[in-house]
Design an enzyme around this catalytic site. Sequence first.
Site, short mmCIF file in Angstrom:
data_model
loop_
_atom_site.label_atom_id
_atom_site.label_comp_id
_atom_site.label_asym_id
_atom_site.label_seq_id
_atom_site.Cartn_x
_atom_site.Cartn_y
_atom_site.Cartn_z
N ASP A 94 10.83 4.42 5.66
CA ASP A 94 10.66 3.04 6.16
C ASP A 94 11.84 2.73 7.06
O ASP A 94 12.95 3.22 6.81
CB ASP A 94 10.60 2.05 4.98
CG ASP A 94 9.98 0.72 5.38
OD1 ASP A 94 8.85 0.44 4.97
OD2 ASP A 94 10.66 -0.03 6.13
N PHE A 102 -8.19 0.19 -0.65
CA PHE A 102 -8.89 -1.02 -1.10
C PHE A 102 -8.17 -1.71 -2.25
O PHE A 102 -8.73 -2.60 -2.89
CB PHE A 102 -10.32 -0.67 -1.52
CG PHE A 102 -11.15 -0.12 -0.38
CD1 PHE A 102 -11.82 -0.99 0.47
CD2 PHE A 102 -11.24 1.24 -0.16
CE1 PHE A 102 -12.58 -0.50 1.54
CE2 PHE A 102 -12.00 1.74 0.90
CZ PHE A 102 -12.67 0.86 1.75
N VAL A 153 0.83 -1.21 0.00
CA VAL A 153 0.00 0.00 0.00
C VAL A 153 0.87 1.26 0.00
O VAL A 153 0.65 2.19 -0.78
CB VAL A 153 -0.97 -0.02 1.21
CG1 VAL A 153 -1.68 1.32 1.37
CG2 VAL A 153 -1.99 -1.14 1.04
N GLY A 192 -12.38 -22.01 -5.23
CA GLY A 192 -10.93 -22.18 -5.20
C GLY A 192 -10.52 -23.02 -4.02
O GLY A 192 -11.37 -23.62 -3.34
N CYS A 216 -4.56 -9.79 3.48
CA CYS A 216 -5.66 -8.98 4.04
C CYS A 216 -6.84 -9.80 4.56
O CYS A 216 -7.22 -9.67 5.72
CB CYS A 216 -6.17 -7.99 2.98
SG CYS A 216 -4.95 -6.75 2.57
C1 UDX Z 1 -8.08 -7.94 -0.90
C2 UDX Z 1 -9.24 -6.99 -1.26
O1 UDX Z 1 -9.83 -7.41 -2.50
C3 UDX Z 1 -8.74 -5.58 -1.36
O2 UDX Z 1 -9.81 -4.69 -1.63
C4 UDX Z 1 -8.07 -5.20 -0.05
O3 UDX Z 1 -7.55 -3.91 -0.09
C5 UDX Z 1 -6.96 -6.18 0.29
O4 UDX Z 1 -7.50 -7.51 0.31
P1 UDX Z 1 -6.01 -9.04 -2.19
O5 UDX Z 1 -5.54 -9.56 -0.85
O6 UDX Z 1 -5.02 -8.45 -3.13
O7 UDX Z 1 -7.14 -7.91 -1.98
O8 UDX Z 1 -6.71 -10.29 -2.91
P2 UDX Z 1 -8.09 -10.56 -3.68
O9 UDX Z 1 -7.93 -10.33 -5.11
O10 UDX Z 1 -9.22 -9.88 -2.99
O11 UDX Z 1 -8.23 -12.14 -3.43
C6 UDX Z 1 -8.34 -12.66 -2.09
C7 UDX Z 1 -8.38 -14.17 -2.10
O12 UDX Z 1 -9.63 -14.63 -2.63
C8 UDX Z 1 -7.30 -14.83 -2.96
O13 UDX Z 1 -6.80 -15.96 -2.28
C9 UDX Z 1 -8.05 -15.20 -4.23
O14 UDX Z 1 -7.47 -16.28 -4.92
C10 UDX Z 1 -9.41 -15.59 -3.67
N1 UDX Z 1 -10.50 -15.49 -4.65
C11 UDX Z 1 -10.85 -14.28 -5.18
C12 UDX Z 1 -11.20 -16.64 -5.01
O15 UDX Z 1 -10.91 -17.74 -4.53
N2 UDX Z 1 -12.24 -16.52 -5.90
C13 UDX Z 1 -12.62 -15.33 -6.42
O16 UDX Z 1 -13.61 -15.30 -7.20
C14 UDX Z 1 -11.90 -14.16 -6.06
#
Ligand code: UDX
Length: 434
Positions: free
Chosen positions: A34, A150, A15, A251, A258
């Site tokens: 940092d 986000f 971020v 999945g 996060c």
């Molecule tokens: C997430 C939020 O989306 C983001 O808004 C926040 O700021 C940080 O956390 P991120 O951790 O980058 O972002 O991953 P994201 O793309 O949200 O996927 C999260 C998990 O869900 C992954 O393990 C992904 O593989 C899984 N996932 C996502 C699924 O299994 N199926 C889906 O349809 C979408």
Amino acid sequence: MTDTLRIGVVGVGYVGLTTAVCLADRDHDVVAVDIDEAKVARLSAGVPIIDEAGLPDLLTDTLAAGRLSFRTDYEALADRDVVFVCVSTPSGPDGAADLGALDAAVSRLGQVLPAGATVTVKSTVPVGTTRRVAERLRPHGIGAVSSPEFLREGRAIADFTHPDRVVVGADSDVDAAVVCAAYGADPATVLRMSPESAELAKYASNAFLAVKLSYTNSLAQLCHRYGADVGDVTACMGADARIGPSFLQPGPGWGGSCLPKDTAALVHSARIHGVSMAEVEAARITNAAQPGRILTALRQSIACPLSDARITVLGLTFKAATSDTRDSPALAVCTRLAAEGATLSGYDPQLAAIDAAVLQSAGVTAVDDPYLAAKAADAVLVLTEWPQFRDLDWTVIADHAPGAVVADTRNLLDPQIVGAAGLRYLGNGRADGF
Ligand code: UDX
């Protein structure tokens, strides 16, 4: 308010680094601090340290233009108008967010920032944190705002530059205005609210995504039992504008830096306030059960016990388009398989960027070629939705691993192609699957 601001960023993780380069690209003067000297040295030399599309060019350009610098000393922030705090807030053993890094940063900012500056908390923090930060900084004449981020890993620059929403949690219009000016956001389009609402909005969004995903994974299991197809079921659900089509892909479970920690923190803090977030707790329980579901599917479909099985794992990161393995569901599955005595060889397009010790502790032998990784495999397990896996030559994999089972936890592959190669395809949430 001038267009160009003197901006500080504290903490250059996903971020913080994205915030720093994107705001410098908006012509602001940005100093990012940092405590990690090695990180600061590498970034100062233009090494992007995280793998994000568009980041290397933005970093090089803004460094060269003199609009961005990286430092380890907080004194470099002494003339800043606004500082974005983006330090990590990891989960403690009870799920509570660890605010040690944030507290340390706020102490130093109180000492160095000029009166009139605004501190913006971008880290995901428990509700009430920004108000406590404001109380600590008020004697110095410094304001505090909550503006959660986000962005998604793998799309960090695009998400930061074109966010679905900008949230500014501020009591003071002056502090809110400087944050909007930094983002270049029209205050009329910004979701302006109290710091408490802004902090909760972040947890609420991530927890809702986690609930949606766990619901999808449970549905997938039910679809298999009924002989239905989860892709058809979620296509119907997603066509309803009230539900929406995203985050309906089954999945091996959800992971990353996060969703696991934010759901744990929300459940923990709600409990302290006497509120049961039963939906979120259930989503976490369902998520923890996903590796077991995959192990059961393998046990039922391969000829030998898992303790004698050779299993090829395709995909080790927590999702595609990242080299991040933090809380990776793929590695959670590997750890469980290794504990059963299975022999695991793993391939990932980002293998070179993955820490060897992380793979070792999950029991995975890294093989830098998907075909060689499949040699003599009893099962090939697709755990991350890298599009490259769809384009593999499945007849070559069948030559290396005749008759192997292909368990596609992401429903990424074309079942026809895999089947035509002589391999047994198992989809997630499908009649001929698990
Ligand atoms: C997430 C939020 O989306 C983001 O808004 C926040 O700021 C940080 O956390 P991120 O951790 O980058 O972002 O991953 P994201 O793309 O949200 O996927 C999260 C998990 O869900 C992954 O393990 C992904 O593989 C899984 N996932 C996502 C699924 O299994 N199926 C889906 O349809 C979408």
